[in-house]
Design a protein around this motif. Sequence first.
Motif, mmCIF file in Angstrom:
data_model
loop_
_atom_site.group_PDB
_atom_site.id
_atom_site.type_symbol
_atom_site.label_atom_id
_atom_site.label_comp_id
_atom_site.label_asym_id
_atom_site.label_seq_id
_atom_site.Cartn_x
_atom_site.Cartn_y
_atom_site.Cartn_z
ATOM 1 N N GLN A 101 17.946 50.773 22.418
ATOM 2 C CA GLN A 101 17.139 50.046 21.246
ATOM 3 C C GLN A 101 16.940 48.422 21.387
ATOM 4 O OE1 GLN A 101 15.221 51.801 19.542
ATOM 5 N NE2 GLN A 101 15.986 53.535 20.461
ATOM 6 N N ASP A 102 17.968 47.962 22.419
ATOM 7 C CA ASP A 102 18.076 46.609 22.383
ATOM 8 C C ASP A 102 16.719 45.853 23.203
ATOM 9 O OD1 ASP A 102 20.006 46.365 20.617
ATOM 10 O OD2 ASP A 102 21.481 46.114 22.158
ATOM 11 N N HIS A 103 16.129 46.691 23.905
ATOM 12 C CA HIS A 103 15.241 46.521 24.999
ATOM 13 C C HIS A 103 13.890 46.330 24.089
ATOM 14 C CE1 HIS A 103 16.856 47.508 29.032
ATOM 15 N NE2 HIS A 103 17.847 48.073 28.194
#
Length: 284
Positions: free
Chosen positions: A236-238
């Motif tokens: 989810q950090d991308h």
Amino acid sequence: MFPSWEEIQHAAYERWERRGWSHGHDHEDWAAAEMDLAFQKNYRPAAEYPLAAAEPVIVGSTSQPRCRFCERSAPRTKFQKPRLIVPSVVGATSLFSAEICDECHEQFASTIDADFEAFWSTLDPPPGDETAPASSVSIGAFKSMVRMAIQIAPAREMGHFNDTLEWIGNPDHDFDSSLFEGTGCLVYRLHVPHDVPWVSLSRRIDADAPLPYAVFMLVMGSQVVEIALPLCSRDQDHDEAELLKLPRRSFTTGQGHDMRSASCRLLPLERTDRPKRRGMRLFA
């Protein structure tokens, strides 16, 4: 982290040597070397199990089991016996999970696992069967493969898949399908079948690499299926615009002049006409 030109050149040369210095396969050797090196540099095994061991292999605690899907333990739910992780449609297997309750097993067996059985049967129809080869994979079959991956995942990895677990248990597959635009399942056909079937779960080691965190593979005979686990918190950090693509591998089999990479095709998930959902992101 991706291989350098020199690293690919060296690996391709080694493949040429293993071929017995036969010519005419330079493009295949280069492509196979690049794919395999990229996977080796970015992933490490999280779990790997043979599917045809001499004795049953049981994943999880049999003395104090806790269901990985509903998170209940006895006496709140029942655990009659360990259950096969991979449905028997692929062939005789000996890998079991102790961490699935009777209720979740029955729910999956009659829904997503039935979808997987239908999907698997289309990959390699028996002689004389006029079943058309699979051109897509249903959400139910995809969920079944994610279930298998969850059941072999080490306990230390489970915290990354809370949303994945909720998604597996959602019976409304059509509603979920709008989240998966551009995704699917890689299906390989090996030149020479593997003698020992196996399953594996690999984890990404570079947090910044534009690749899915967790990749599951099922190898049986000449068939290999590969998927990325959706809704992983480590993905989810991308950036929203960044596509996390499934990493391909060569799965080279054969010896000497008979060495060949596996054929590979991407089967997209079945599409529906439901409105597209916003606010959630899986991978591509």
